[in-house]
Motif scaffolding. Structure first.
Motif, PDB file in Angstrom:
ATOM      1  N   MET A  97      93.233  -6.484  66.658  1.00  0.00           N
ATOM      2  CA  MET A  97      93.393  -5.104  66.184  1.00  0.00           C
ATOM      3  C   MET A  97      94.844  -4.767  65.849  1.00  0.00           C
ATOM      4  O   MET A  97      95.119  -4.051  64.885  1.00  0.00           O
ATOM      5  N   THR A  98      95.765  -5.269  66.641  1.00  0.00           N
ATOM      6  CA  THR A  98      97.169  -4.899  66.451  1.00  0.00           C
ATOM      7  C   THR A  98      97.915  -5.853  65.535  1.00  0.00           C
ATOM      8  O   THR A  98      99.049  -5.567  65.163  1.00  0.00           O
ATOM      9  N   ASN A  99      97.287  -6.972  65.160  1.00  0.00           N
ATOM     10  CA  ASN A  99      97.940  -7.989  64.330  1.00  0.00           C
ATOM     11  C   ASN A  99      99.261  -8.450  64.929  1.00  0.00           C
ATOM     12  O   ASN A  99     100.218  -8.738  64.215  1.00  0.00           O
ATOM     13  N   LEU A 100      99.322  -8.479  66.240  1.00  0.00           N
ATOM     14  CA  LEU A 100     100.529  -8.963  66.900  1.00  0.00           C
ATOM     15  C   LEU A 100     100.677 -10.456  66.642  1.00  0.00           C
ATOM     16  O   LEU A 100      99.707 -11.210  66.653  1.00  0.00           O
ATOM     17  N   ASP A 101     101.911 -10.853  66.424  1.00  0.00           N
ATOM     18  CA  ASP A 101     102.201 -12.272  66.197  1.00  0.00           C
ATOM     19  C   ASP A 101     103.188 -12.733  67.268  1.00  0.00           C
ATOM     20  O   ASP A 101     104.211 -13.342  66.967  1.00  0.00           O
ATOM     21  N   THR A 102     102.868 -12.421  68.500  1.00  0.00           N
ATOM     22  CA  THR A 102     103.756 -12.708  69.619  1.00  0.00           C
ATOM     23  C   THR A 102     103.964 -14.203  69.796  1.00  0.00           C
ATOM     24  O   THR A 102     105.065 -14.664  70.074  1.00  0.00           O
ATOM     25  N   PHE A 103     102.907 -14.964  69.627  1.00  0.00           N
ATOM     26  CA  PHE A 103     102.972 -16.415  69.799  1.00  0.00           C
ATOM     27  C   PHE A 103     102.783 -17.077  68.434  1.00  0.00           C
ATOM     28  O   PHE A 103     101.785 -17.746  68.178  1.00  0.00           O
ATOM     29  N   ALA A 104     103.748 -16.879  67.556  1.00  0.00           N
ATOM     30  CA  ALA A 104     103.650 -17.349  66.178  1.00  0.00           C
ATOM     31  C   ALA A 104     103.524 -18.871  66.104  1.00  0.00           C
ATOM     32  O   ALA A 104     102.884 -19.403  65.189  1.00  0.00           O
ATOM     33  N   PHE A 105     104.100 -19.569  67.042  1.00  0.00           N
ATOM     34  CA  PHE A 105     104.042 -21.035  67.030  1.00  0.00           C
ATOM     35  C   PHE A 105     102.615 -21.561  67.147  1.00  0.00           C
ATOM     36  O   PHE A 105     102.322 -22.680  66.756  1.00  0.00           O
TER      37      PHE A 105
END
Length: 163
Positions: A78-86
């Motif tokens: 829902m938030t489109n978080l890319d916290t762990f992009a790796f």
């Protein structure tokens, strides 16, 4: 559902009371003897708050961990978080779900630690009586059923403690 603990001096009185209660027209939910030669005090859930807390924690973890996983995945999507992009888009969602599951599991510990300890004084007195060599009979009625107080008093117990 009501629970009472009957404190008795003699094992013979315990056996007599157990037989009388087992022969009632409406059977009780549980009759459990505690004392020398019977069930140990620490193994009875009604007398050991730690056992009921462990059972509650396990039940809550069974429900909260999977819901935490799905909540973590849903929040990440829902938030489109890319916290762990790796980890890429799918790995990012999976890690969010695992963190949510861990949060649900830890929440089960926090929520179960709030088990009511209002019977601490009564349980301490019962533990002391058990250590003195007295026998205890845990009597639990079914929902909507009253305890047979007259039958409990017939054997002249040391005490009858309602929990």
């Amino acid at each position: 559902m009501a629970i009472a603990v009957v404190v008795l001096d003699r094992h013979q009185d315990l056996c007599t009371l157990r037989q009388q209660l087992a022969q009632l027209a409406t059977p009780l939910a549980r009759l459990q003897a505690v004392g020398p030669g019977e069930t140990p005090f620490v193994q009875v859930e009604a007398l050991n708050p730690q056992l009921s807390q462990q059972r509650l924690q396990q039940t809550m973890a069974f429900w909260l961990a999977p819901f935490g996983f799905f909540a973590g995945v849903t929040f990440t999507v829902m938030t489109n978080l890319d916290t762990f992009a790796f980890a890429g888009p799918w790995g990012n969602r999976l890690i969010g779900g695992l963190l949510g599951m861990i949060a649900g599991f830890l929440g089960s510990f926090a929520a179960s630690s709030g088990v009511d300890g209002g019977n601490e004084d009564r349980l301490r007195q019962l533990r002391n009586r058990s250590e003195e060599g007295c026998w205890l009979l845990v009597v639990e009625s079914r929902a909507g059923q009253d305890l047979p107080w007259k039958a409990l008093q017939r054997v002249r117990p040391q005490a009858v403690v309602a929990l």
